[in-house]
Design an enzyme around this catalytic site. Structure first.
Site, PDB file in Angstrom:
ATOM      1  CB  THR A  54      -1.186  -0.306   1.177  1.00 14.40           C
ATOM      2  OG1 THR A  54      -1.679  -0.867   1.017  1.00 14.40           O
ATOM      3  CG2 THR A  54      -1.703   1.124   1.091  1.00 14.40           C
ATOM      4  CB  CYS A  55       3.823   1.527   1.941  1.00 16.75           C
ATOM      5  SG  CYS A  55       3.390   1.458   3.327  1.00 16.75           S
TER       6      CYS A  55
END
Length: 168
Positions: A54-55
């Site tokens: 996600t990052c």
């Protein structure tokens, strides 16, 4: 946990420089948060770790892509804060093309994350203590906007959320 209206605590963060620049030597350079925030409007977004799905796929790219709009909204700088070392943050920044847009601020021992109450224990996942996923707007070091995600979520700390908050 830090709240809107509070001054952010001081801590030492590191940023990696490829070459000598503005008094900084090549390699990791240490910076005092309290010195960097003086008289500036800074967006800081924190996340659990470099190179994580996600990052890397959403959170950091959103701020890189919205860089111009954030500056137009009055932001002086954008920082990515993560509990990683400066070498990892530089490699990740290089991959994500953050140069000149997002400062990759390493908090290797979670000093700043803990001081703000924005740390999370991910030892059970083999990651140790990390930053929560969040986004903050600082004006002269005072928190004006704060968005903290629930564990495992990415719903309120995006660049779009920050832009909307700055425009309202």
């Amino acid at each position: 946990m830090i709240e809107v209206g509070q001054q952010v605590p001081d801590a030492t963060l590191q940023e990696f420089f490829e070459a000598e620049s503005g008094g900084c030597s090549p390699g990791p350079n240490s910076f005092s948060v309290s010195e960097l925030v003086k008289g500036r409007k800074i967006v800081v977004f924190g996340l659990p770790g470099a190179f994580t799905p996600t990052c890397s796929g959403s959170h950091l790219p959103g701020f890189v892509n919205q860089y111009e709009k954030l500056l137009a909204a009055g932001v002086d700088e954008i920082w990515c804060h993560s509990v990683n070392d400066a070498f990892v943050m530089r490699a990740w920044g290089r991959e994500q093309k953050t140069e000149g847009k997002v400062r990759m601020m390493a908090d290797g021992v979670a000093q700043w994350a803990r001081a703000m109450g924005l740390e999370q224990d991910l030892i059970h996942r083999g990651l140790g203590v990390r930053a929560k996923r969040y986004a903050i707007v600082l004006e002269n070091g005072v928190v004006t906007h704060l968005f903290v995600e629930e564990p495992g979520k990415f719903e309120v700390s995006s660049a779009d959320t920050i832009l909307e908050a700055l425009r309202s």
